[in-house]
Design a protein around this motif. Structure first.
Motif: not given
Length: 117
Positions: A26-48, A50-54
């Motif tokens: 929410n701060l202007p002119n600062e690079k976002p720090t989120k999301p991080d690995a802990v922010d990964q969605s648990n929805k199966q489609a999102d997991l799929d 991420t796994q395909a890209i990896r």
């Protein structure tokens, strides 16, 4: 009388408020720090996704150790790539791999290129 007073001598009626937690998103002119690995969605489609890209990044010949260890987070319709890679070419290649495997999601390529030593 035990009252807590403000600097001007008036009686304090409420405890001073604590500053809100800092959230770089929410701060202007600062690079976002989120999301991080802990922010990964648990929805199966999102997991799929991420796994395909990896898997595609790991299967690509010539990728640096940094490229193989990037953070890939899929959440809320966006794939975010974070980490440090060896070259601009590697950054572009990983972005293309992510786009090809993102299943229509937006790709936010936040990868940085490791400075030459």
């Amino acid at each position: 009388d035990g009252s807590i007073r403000n600097a001007d001598g008036s009686i304090r009626t409420a405890a001073p408020s604590m500053p809100e937690a800092r959230d770089n998103r929410n701060l202007p002119n600062e690079k976002p720090t989120k999301p991080d690995a802990v922010d990964q969605s648990n929805k199966q489609a999102d997991l799929d996704v991420t796994q395909a890209i990896r898997k595609a990044v790991l299967a690509r010949d010539g990728m640096s150790m940094g490229a193989k260890n990037i953070t890939i987070v899929t959440e809320m319709g966006t794939v975010t790539l974070k980490g440090e890679v060896a070259s601009d070419t590697e950054k572009t290649t990983i972005g293309e791999i992510a786009t090809a495997n993102a299943a229509g999601r937006t790709v936010d390529n936040q990868l940085t290129v490791k400075p030459a030593q």
